[in-house]
Write a protein that holds these residues in place. Structure first.
Motif, mmCIF file in Angstrom:
data_model
loop_
_atom_site.group_PDB
_atom_site.id
_atom_site.type_symbol
_atom_site.label_atom_id
_atom_site.label_comp_id
_atom_site.label_asym_id
_atom_site.label_seq_id
_atom_site.Cartn_x
_atom_site.Cartn_y
_atom_site.Cartn_z
ATOM 1 N N GLY A 1 0.727 -1.377 0.109
ATOM 2 C CA GLY A 1 0.002 0.001 0.138
ATOM 3 C C GLY A 1 0.778 1.133 -0.084
ATOM 4 N N ALA A 2 2.144 0.817 -0.083
ATOM 5 C CA ALA A 2 2.888 2.279 -0.035
ATOM 6 C C ALA A 2 2.872 3.059 -1.375
ATOM 7 C CB ALA A 2 4.421 1.876 0.297
ATOM 8 N N THR A 3 2.948 4.399 -1.202
ATOM 9 C CA THR A 3 3.121 5.339 -2.805
ATOM 10 C C THR A 3 4.522 5.626 -2.720
ATOM 11 O OG1 THR A 3 2.194 7.276 -1.420
ATOM 12 C CG2 THR A 3 0.654 5.722 -2.503
ATOM 13 N N PHE A 4 5.035 5.749 -4.013
ATOM 14 C CA PHE A 4 6.253 6.406 -4.207
ATOM 15 C C PHE A 4 6.301 7.066 -5.475
ATOM 16 C CE2 PHE A 4 7.344 2.807 -7.093
ATOM 17 C CZ PHE A 4 6.547 1.868 -6.481
ATOM 18 N N GLU A 5 7.306 7.833 -5.646
ATOM 19 C CA GLU A 5 7.571 8.389 -7.062
ATOM 20 C C GLU A 5 8.694 7.844 -7.538
ATOM 21 O OE1 GLU A 5 6.934 12.300 -5.510
ATOM 22 O OE2 GLU A 5 8.953 12.597 -5.733
ATOM 23 N N LEU A 6 8.794 8.167 -8.925
ATOM 24 C CA LEU A 6 9.790 7.814 -9.629
ATOM 25 C C LEU A 6 9.989 8.743 -10.898
ATOM 26 C CD1 LEU A 6 9.881 3.886 -10.252
ATOM 27 C CD2 LEU A 6 11.269 4.976 -8.517
ATOM 28 N N ARG A 7 11.296 9.079 -11.081
ATOM 29 C CA ARG A 7 11.549 10.159 -12.275
ATOM 30 C C ARG A 7 12.267 9.201 -13.245
ATOM 31 N NH1 ARG A 7 11.629 15.628 -11.141
ATOM 32 N NH2 ARG A 7 11.463 15.959 -8.728
ATOM 33 N N ARG A 8 11.541 9.232 -14.390
ATOM 34 C CA ARG A 8 11.883 8.357 -15.739
ATOM 35 C C ARG A 8 11.630 8.983 -16.870
ATOM 36 N NH1 ARG A 8 8.387 3.173 -15.176
ATOM 37 N NH2 ARG A 8 9.934 2.445 -13.733
ATOM 38 N N PRO A 9 12.374 8.730 -17.887
ATOM 39 C CA PRO A 9 12.073 9.307 -19.174
ATOM 40 C C PRO A 9 10.774 8.891 -19.504
ATOM 41 C CG PRO A 9 14.115 8.235 -18.967
ATOM 42 C CD PRO A 9 13.386 7.713 -17.754
ATOM 43 N N MET A 10 9.816 9.699 -20.390
ATOM 44 C CA MET A 10 8.728 9.245 -20.712
ATOM 45 C C MET A 10 8.714 7.947 -21.684
ATOM 46 S SD MET A 10 7.210 13.199 -21.897
ATOM 47 C CE MET A 10 5.589 12.389 -21.973
ATOM 48 N N ALA A 11 9.636 7.694 -22.153
ATOM 49 C CA ALA A 11 9.631 6.411 -23.093
ATOM 50 C C ALA A 11 9.488 5.225 -22.017
ATOM 51 C CB ALA A 11 11.066 6.315 -23.829
ATOM 52 N N GLN A 12 9.661 5.509 -21.025
ATOM 53 C CA GLN A 12 9.658 4.341 -19.960
ATOM 54 C C GLN A 12 8.329 4.525 -18.768
ATOM 55 O OE1 GLN A 12 13.316 3.909 -17.756
ATOM 56 N NE2 GLN A 12 14.567 3.856 -19.749
ATOM 57 N N ALA A 13 7.684 5.255 -19.384
ATOM 58 C CA ALA A 13 6.404 5.528 -18.219
ATOM 59 C C ALA A 13 5.632 4.491 -18.143
ATOM 60 C CB ALA A 13 5.529 6.715 -19.119
ATOM 61 N N ASN A 14 5.486 3.595 -19.035
ATOM 62 C CA ASN A 14 4.614 2.402 -18.888
ATOM 63 C C ASN A 14 5.186 1.288 -18.286
ATOM 64 O OD1 ASN A 14 2.210 4.040 -19.329
ATOM 65 N ND2 ASN A 14 2.605 3.626 -21.668
ATOM 66 N N ASP A 15 6.879 1.410 -18.048
ATOM 67 C CA ASP A 15 7.506 0.338 -17.471
ATOM 68 C C ASP A 15 6.914 -0.086 -15.934
ATOM 69 O OD1 ASP A 15 8.745 0.350 -20.058
ATOM 70 O OD2 ASP A 15 10.589 0.826 -19.347
ATOM 71 N N PRO A 16 7.203 -1.397 -15.757
ATOM 72 C CA PRO A 16 6.631 -1.532 -14.567
ATOM 73 C C PRO A 16 7.630 -1.098 -13.477
ATOM 74 C CG PRO A 16 7.517 -3.575 -15.559
ATOM 75 C CD PRO A 16 7.557 -2.528 -16.474
ATOM 76 N N ALA A 17 7.234 -0.623 -12.385
ATOM 77 C CA ALA A 17 8.039 -0.253 -11.273
ATOM 78 C C ALA A 17 8.080 -0.983 -9.910
ATOM 79 C CB ALA A 17 7.449 1.355 -10.871
ATOM 80 N N VAL A 18 9.072 -1.230 -9.418
ATOM 81 C CA VAL A 18 9.135 -2.070 -8.242
ATOM 82 C C VAL A 18 9.083 -1.256 -7.187
ATOM 83 C CG1 VAL A 18 10.780 -3.705 -7.070
ATOM 84 C CG2 VAL A 18 10.598 -3.517 -9.412
ATOM 85 N N CYS A 19 8.346 -1.495 -6.142
ATOM 86 C CA CYS A 19 7.952 -0.734 -4.882
ATOM 87 C C CYS A 19 9.495 -0.667 -4.153
ATOM 88 C CB CYS A 19 7.118 -1.519 -4.022
ATOM 89 S SG CYS A 19 6.908 -1.305 -2.201
ATOM 90 N N PRO A 20 9.619 0.125 -3.366
ATOM 91 C CA PRO A 20 10.866 0.405 -2.587
ATOM 92 C C PRO A 20 11.096 -0.744 -1.504
ATOM 93 C CG PRO A 20 9.928 2.786 -2.614
ATOM 94 C CD PRO A 20 8.908 1.780 -3.294
ATOM 95 N N GLN A 21 10.148 -1.405 -1.092
ATOM 96 C CA GLN A 21 10.190 -2.495 -0.269
ATOM 97 C C GLN A 21 10.278 -3.771 -1.289
ATOM 98 O OE1 GLN A 21 10.117 -1.955 2.978
ATOM 99 N NE2 GLN A 21 9.736 0.160 2.314
#
Ligand SMILES: [Zn+2]
Length: 72
Positions: free
Chosen positions: A12-32
């Motif tokens: 349930g954690a929310t986090f933010e990532l800075r990434r190029p727009m080309a990778q906007a839809n790439d899966p992100a991994v939770c900090p945990q």
């Protein structure tokens, strides 16, 4: 670089990532370390221009009293 908000569905954690727009839809991994995340809608892209136009003060006419010799 745009910022994207993600929310982890595992913890349930929310986090933010800075990434190029080309990778906007790439899966992100939770900090945990949880891979089950969803990208949240954010106001990264703002279309259109809101707000009023700058107002222009009406030009004042001349006419002072010193210049015509009326006050001298
Ligand atoms: Zn997590």
């Amino acid at each position: 670089m745009p910022r994207y908000d993600f929310r982890c569905r595992s913890c349930g954690a929310t986090f933010e990532l800075r990434r190029p727009m080309a990778q906007a839809n790439d899966p992100a991994v939770c900090p945990q370390g949880h891979p089950d995340t969803v990208k949240l809608l954010s106001t990264v892209a703002v279309t259109g221009s809101a707000g009023g136009a700058p107002q222009q003060a009406p030009g004042g006419g001349g006419g002072g009293c010193c210049g015509g010799g009326c006050c001298g």
